[in-house]
Design a protein around this motif. Structure first.
Motif, PDB file in Angstrom:
ATOM      1  N   GLY A  15      53.955  20.931  59.420  1.00  0.00           N
ATOM      2  CA  GLY A  15      53.962  20.831  60.870  1.00  0.00           C
ATOM      3  C   GLY A  15      52.577  20.800  61.493  1.00  0.00           C
ATOM      4  O   GLY A  15      52.441  20.526  62.668  1.00  0.00           O
ATOM      5  N   ASN A  16      51.532  21.098  60.713  1.00  0.00           N
ATOM      6  CA  ASN A  16      50.174  20.967  61.248  1.00  0.00           C
ATOM      7  C   ASN A  16      49.665  19.558  60.946  1.00  0.00           C
ATOM      8  O   ASN A  16      50.028  18.960  59.941  1.00  0.00           O
ATOM      9  CB  ASN A  16      49.230  21.984  60.596  1.00  0.00           C
ATOM     10  N   ASP A  17      48.803  19.043  61.850  1.00  0.00           N
ATOM     11  CA  ASP A  17      48.324  17.672  61.675  1.00  0.00           C
ATOM     12  C   ASP A  17      47.170  17.591  60.697  1.00  0.00           C
ATOM     13  O   ASP A  17      46.986  16.595  60.023  1.00  0.00           O
ATOM     14  CB  ASP A  17      47.878  17.086  63.025  1.00  0.00           C
ATOM     15  N   TYR A  19      44.184  19.609  57.909  1.00  0.00           N
ATOM     16  CA  TYR A  19      44.056  20.628  56.872  1.00  0.00           C
ATOM     17  C   TYR A  19      43.522  21.932  57.448  1.00  0.00           C
ATOM     18  O   TYR A  19      42.563  21.937  58.210  1.00  0.00           O
ATOM     19  CB  TYR A  19      43.121  20.128  55.773  1.00  0.00           C
ATOM     20  N   SER A  20      44.132  23.030  57.065  1.00  0.00           N
ATOM     21  CA  SER A  20      43.615  24.343  57.454  1.00  0.00           C
ATOM     22  C   SER A  20      42.485  24.763  56.527  1.00  0.00           C
ATOM     23  O   SER A  20      41.626  25.554  56.901  1.00  0.00           O
ATOM     24  CB  SER A  20      44.732  25.387  57.408  1.00  0.00           C
ATOM     25  N   VAL A  21      42.514  24.240  55.323  1.00  0.00           N
ATOM     26  CA  VAL A  21      41.411  24.435  54.383  1.00  0.00           C
ATOM     27  C   VAL A  21      41.168  23.080  53.756  1.00  0.00           C
ATOM     28  O   VAL A  21      42.116  22.410  53.351  1.00  0.00           O
ATOM     29  CB  VAL A  21      41.777  25.445  53.268  1.00  0.00           C
ATOM     30  N   PRO A  39      34.518  32.761  61.356  1.00  0.00           N
ATOM     31  CA  PRO A  39      35.205  33.130  62.595  1.00  0.00           C
ATOM     32  C   PRO A  39      36.726  33.080  62.424  1.00  0.00           C
ATOM     33  O   PRO A  39      37.229  32.551  61.437  1.00  0.00           O
ATOM     34  CB  PRO A  39      34.731  32.076  63.594  1.00  0.00           C
ATOM     35  N   SER A  40      37.436  33.632  63.374  1.00  0.00           N
ATOM     36  CA  SER A  40      38.888  33.681  63.315  1.00  0.00           C
ATOM     37  C   SER A  40      39.480  32.276  63.207  1.00  0.00           C
ATOM     38  O   SER A  40      39.028  31.354  63.871  1.00  0.00           O
ATOM     39  CB  SER A  40      39.409  34.369  64.579  1.00  0.00           C
ATOM     40  N   GLY A  41      40.447  32.114  62.334  1.00  0.00           N
ATOM     41  CA  GLY A  41      41.138  30.839  62.197  1.00  0.00           C
ATOM     42  C   GLY A  41      40.423  29.838  61.315  1.00  0.00           C
ATOM     43  O   GLY A  41      40.799  28.673  61.259  1.00  0.00           O
ATOM     44  N   CYS A  42      39.399  30.262  60.591  1.00  0.00           N
ATOM     45  CA  CYS A  42      38.631  29.307  59.795  1.00  0.00           C
ATOM     46  C   CYS A  42      39.261  29.083  58.421  1.00  0.00           C
ATOM     47  O   CYS A  42      38.796  28.252  57.651  1.00  0.00           O
ATOM     48  CB  CYS A  42      37.191  29.763  59.643  1.00  0.00           C
ATOM     49  N   GLY A  43      40.313  29.814  58.083  1.00  0.00           N
ATOM     50  CA  GLY A  43      41.009  29.547  56.827  1.00  0.00           C
ATOM     51  C   GLY A  43      40.738  30.556  55.725  1.00  0.00           C
ATOM     52  O   GLY A  43      41.078  30.311  54.568  1.00  0.00           O
ATOM     53  N   LYS A  44      40.180  31.695  56.056  1.00  0.00           N
ATOM     54  CA  LYS A  44      39.881  32.703  55.033  1.00  0.00           C
ATOM     55  C   LYS A  44      41.163  33.238  54.399  1.00  0.00           C
ATOM     56  O   LYS A  44      41.319  33.240  53.182  1.00  0.00           O
ATOM     57  CB  LYS A  44      39.101  33.881  55.647  1.00  0.00           C
ATOM     58  N   SER A  45      42.073  33.702  55.250  1.00  0.00           N
ATOM     59  CA  SER A  45      43.322  34.269  54.727  1.00  0.00           C
ATOM     60  C   SER A  45      44.105  33.219  53.963  1.00  0.00           C
ATOM     61  O   SER A  45      44.687  33.503  52.921  1.00  0.00           O
ATOM     62  CB  SER A  45      44.185  34.800  55.862  1.00  0.00           C
ATOM     63  N   THR A  46      44.116  32.018  54.490  1.00  0.00           N
ATOM     64  CA  THR A  46      44.844  30.942  53.832  1.00  0.00           C
ATOM     65  C   THR A  46      44.330  30.751  52.408  1.00  0.00           C
ATOM     66  O   THR A  46      45.107  30.660  51.459  1.00  0.00           O
ATOM     67  CB  THR A  46      44.685  29.638  54.637  1.00  0.00           C
ATOM     68  N   THR A  47      43.008  30.705  52.257  1.00  0.00           N
ATOM     69  CA  THR A  47      42.431  30.521  50.923  1.00  0.00           C
ATOM     70  C   THR A  47      42.813  31.684  50.012  1.00  0.00           C
ATOM     71  O   THR A  47      43.219  31.494  48.866  1.00  0.00           O
ATOM     72  CB  THR A  47      40.894  30.432  51.032  1.00  0.00           C
TER      73      THR A  47
END
Ligand SMILES: Nc1ncnc2c1ncn2[C@@H]1O[C@H](COP(=O)(O)OP(=O)(O)OP(=O)(O)O)[C@@H](O)[C@H]1O
Ligand SMILES: [Mg+2]
Lengths: 367, 292
Positions: A15-17, A19-21, A39-47
């Motif tokens: 659903g996202n257009d 890449y988050s990472v 910074p917040s939302g840069c993809g740390k947790s995702t990685t």
């Protein structure tokens, strides 16, 4: 014992257009303490969650000890994780929380007890073992979450902003505890934070991210002193680096609005070779590289500006002078003895040999 | 749904904040209390009084019995074949409650967790919920046919049906509860090496305790008090339930009120005992769930 390679890893959430990472490349050596910062939302947790196996990898390979483990279930990866919100099991006592992973593995009861008692000792939780998580303070819960990870001989520890909910003092305490733990356990740790001070103090190597992309990987010292681009330079350090849009002319950088200082010979040579003579560029200088002492003023006579202090903060050993020269604003971090009251006119020397220069378009460091 | 109404009457509102100091209107409160007592205890009084009377004394239902006829209970006990019926009902109820808690919570858990990611589970959710809006009477006759075709017109069959028929409401109840359990708990358990079944039974299932209590009490009340389903499904006299057995007093020529009421009291007692016993749990469950 373990080496982890992240090879061109991409993540696109349903659903996202975009890449988050994207194109995440990193080789983690054995026993290394890696910190992801950004910074917040840069993809740390995702990685981190992709490494844990809690999130699918859209593209690329995750390699552990030479084997691609993209499709390995989290429970088979032998990774321990500390969650940002602790995620303690509310129905279990502290003891059972810490021993859960071991009892799942059918470890004998007395061995579990030995390990949990040992971990509780290290973390100062011995008196709380029979309590439920609801009856603990935030810092104690945090330690239980850590304890749950350290009782296991996991190959890799993942910590997602484990200190973000603690007060400042406890955070500093826990920071050293985690560092000691790493010393003691001698395992790989990946630690996520958005606090650059935490990153600087704990990491062997820092991975700094922005917008899903790695900006730079390096030791704290490298990131601080040799940032590869403007983002890294601005992110590391507090207060952050002063940036000026300026033009290089006749061996001096000026922005036509108050700043006009000479560039030392060695730096000038590089800038000229790269063809920046007469061109626009971004100048960055850290607050602590702006001086007010007499010696500095005398040593760098052609890099002195006279500025007006607008706000000054006394911090004990240092003081921060939020100043203005012409229409240009900047911060100087000077010795507390050189405290100046707001409104004072002060001569300040820019130590340009420590300055950083960035291309205006690419924002990359010119070197 | 009868059970639901009872439940609301008897559980105190848990969210009343103690800090808000409002003046209590004691006159109004007392009046309401007295009314409530009359509404609840009045009929109960009449039931008990009639159960202890002789048929000749029935002209004034409110009067106290001149002589206490304990033998009404004995007769009722025999006429309804109480021990047998009691065991039948107990079997249906207990098996239903146990299976309901295990299967329905599991189904609700899976559906709730996957329904945002997976269309199939989302469809399942609406499929089950929509069943809440189908009145039993509508499917009653087809059900009777179906049940006899499958030879399920016995205690086992009806127990199975209770478990299935409870799904819509229980999925609705459990689902709302599961949504509030953070997924990080499951992820933590997964990182700890737990398999899906272990995650469910060691982490999630114990957390659902307050909802288990609610579901258990609703299922118990429903199954114990149900008259319609046993009436249409259970034809064999040996396999009937307590509620169904009350039919014997509906004689062709007269209704034996005294025996019937004595029997009602007998049927009511286990429910009352259970209810008093469970109420503690339910109140504890509601408060512990909301404070956390
Ligand atoms: N489940 C999800 N579905 C869709 N997009 C997501 C999901 N989780 C994260 N994202 C998006 O991915 C990007 C990276 O998120 P991530 O949680 O990795 O950030 P972060 O670096 O950990 O930030 P923070 O410091 O705030 O925790 C964000 O833009 C976020 O909106
Ligand atoms: Mg995060």
């Amino acid at each position: 014992m373990v080496e982890i390679n992240l090879k061109h890893i991409y993540k696109e959430y349903d659903g996202n257009d975009n890449y988050s990472v994207s194109d995440f490349n990193l080789d983690i050596k054995d026993k290394e303490f890696i910190v992801f910062v950004g910074p917040s939302g840069c993809g740390k947790s995702t990685t981190l969650r992709m490494i844990a196996g809690l999130e699918d990898i859209s593209k690329g390979d995750l390699v552990m000890d030479g084997k691609v483990i993209n499709d390995l279930a989290p429970k088979d990866r032998d990774i321990a994780m500390v969650f940002q919100n602790y995620a303690l099991y509310p129905n279990m006592t502290v003891f059972d929380n810490m021993g859960f992973g071991l009892s799942i593995k059918k470890m004998p009861k007395d061995e579990i007890k030995k390990r949990v008692d040992n971990a509780a000792e290290i973390l100062g939780l011995t008196d709380f073992l029979q309590r439920k998580p609801a009856a603990l303070s935030g810092g104690q819960r945090q330690r239980v979450a850590l304890g749950r990870a350290i009782v296991r001989d996991a190959k890799l520890f993942l910590l997602d902003e484990p200190l973000s909910n603690l007060d400042a003092k406890l955070r500093v305490d826990m920071r050293t505890q985690i560092a000691q733990l790493h010393q003691r356990l001698q395992t790989n740790m990946i630690y996520v934070t958005h606090d650059q001070v935490e990153a600087m103090t704990m990491a062997d190597r820092i991975v700094i991210m922005n917008d899903g992309k790695i900006q730079q990987v390096g030791t704290p010292d490298e990131l601080y002193n040799k940032p590869t681009n403007k983002f890294v330079a601005g992110f590391m350090g507090s207060p952050s680096m002063n940036f000026f849009d300026a033009e290089l002319k006749n061996g001096r950088v000026s922005n036509g609005r108050g700043l006009d200082v000479a560039v030392p010979e060695g730096r000038l040579k590089v800038l000229r070779e790269k063809g920046y003579d007469g061109k626009k560029l971004t100048v960055g200088i850290r607050p602590e590289d702006i001086h007010t002492e007499q010696v500095a003023l005398e040593a760098m006579p052609d890099a002195v500006v006279s500025a007006k202090v607008e706000v000054s903060e006394f911090l004990g050993t240092d003081s921060m002078l939020y100043s203005r020269t012409g229409e240009t604003e900047f911060v100087a971090q000077v010795n507390a003895r050189d405290y100046h009251k707001p409104g004072e006119e002060v001569e300040m020397a820019f130590e340009m040999s420590k300055a950083h220069f960035f291309d205006d378009d690419t924002e990359l460091t010119i070197e | 749904m009868q059970a639901n109404a009872d439940l609301n009457n008897n559980t105190p509102a848990p969210r009343k904040s103690k800090k808000r100091k409002k003046k209590v209107n004691w006159t109004l409160t007392s009046v309401m209390m007295v009314l409530a007592i009359f509404a609840i205890l009045g009929p109960l009084y009449i039931t008990v009084v009639i159960a202890l009377k002789d048929p000749s004394q029935m002209t004034n239902v409110l009067s106290l019995p001149k002589q206490i006829h304990w033998e009404n209970f004995k007769n009722a006990w025999q006429m309804t074949n109480f021990p047998k019926m009691f065991l039948n009902t107990l079997f249906i109820t207990v098996v239903n409650v146990i299976f309901t808690i295990f299967t329905n919570s599991m189904a609700a858990y899976v559906i709730t967790r996957y329904r945002l990611k997976n269309k199939f589970f989302n469809m399942m959710y609406y499929y089950f919920i929509s069943a809440m809006f189908i009145p039993f009477n509508v499917i009653m006759l087809p059900l009777v046919k179906e049940v006899s075709a499958f030879h399920m017109d016995n205690i086992i069959g009806i127990t199975f049906l209770y478990i299935v028929f409870g799904l819509p409401q229980n999925i609705f109840l459990y689902s709302g509860f599961v949504k509030e359990i953070p997924t990080a708990l499951e992820e933590a358990a997964e990182m700890d090496g737990a398999k899906p079944m272990q995650i469910f039974f060691k982490v999630i299932f114990p957390l659902m305790k307050p909802m288990h209590a609610t579901v258990a009490i609703l299922s118990f009340m429903w199954t114990w008090n149900d008259f319609l389903m046993p009436l249409v499904l259970l034809s064999n006299p040996d396999q009937q339930t307590l509620q169904l057995a009350q039919y014997v007093f509906q004689g062709q020529f007269s209704t034996q009120y005294n025996l019937a009421f004595a029997s009602y009291v007998l049927v009511l007692l286990p429910v009352l005992i259970m209810y008093v016993f469970f109420q503690k749990y339910i109140i504890a469950g509601v408060t512990s769930g909301s404070v956390k």
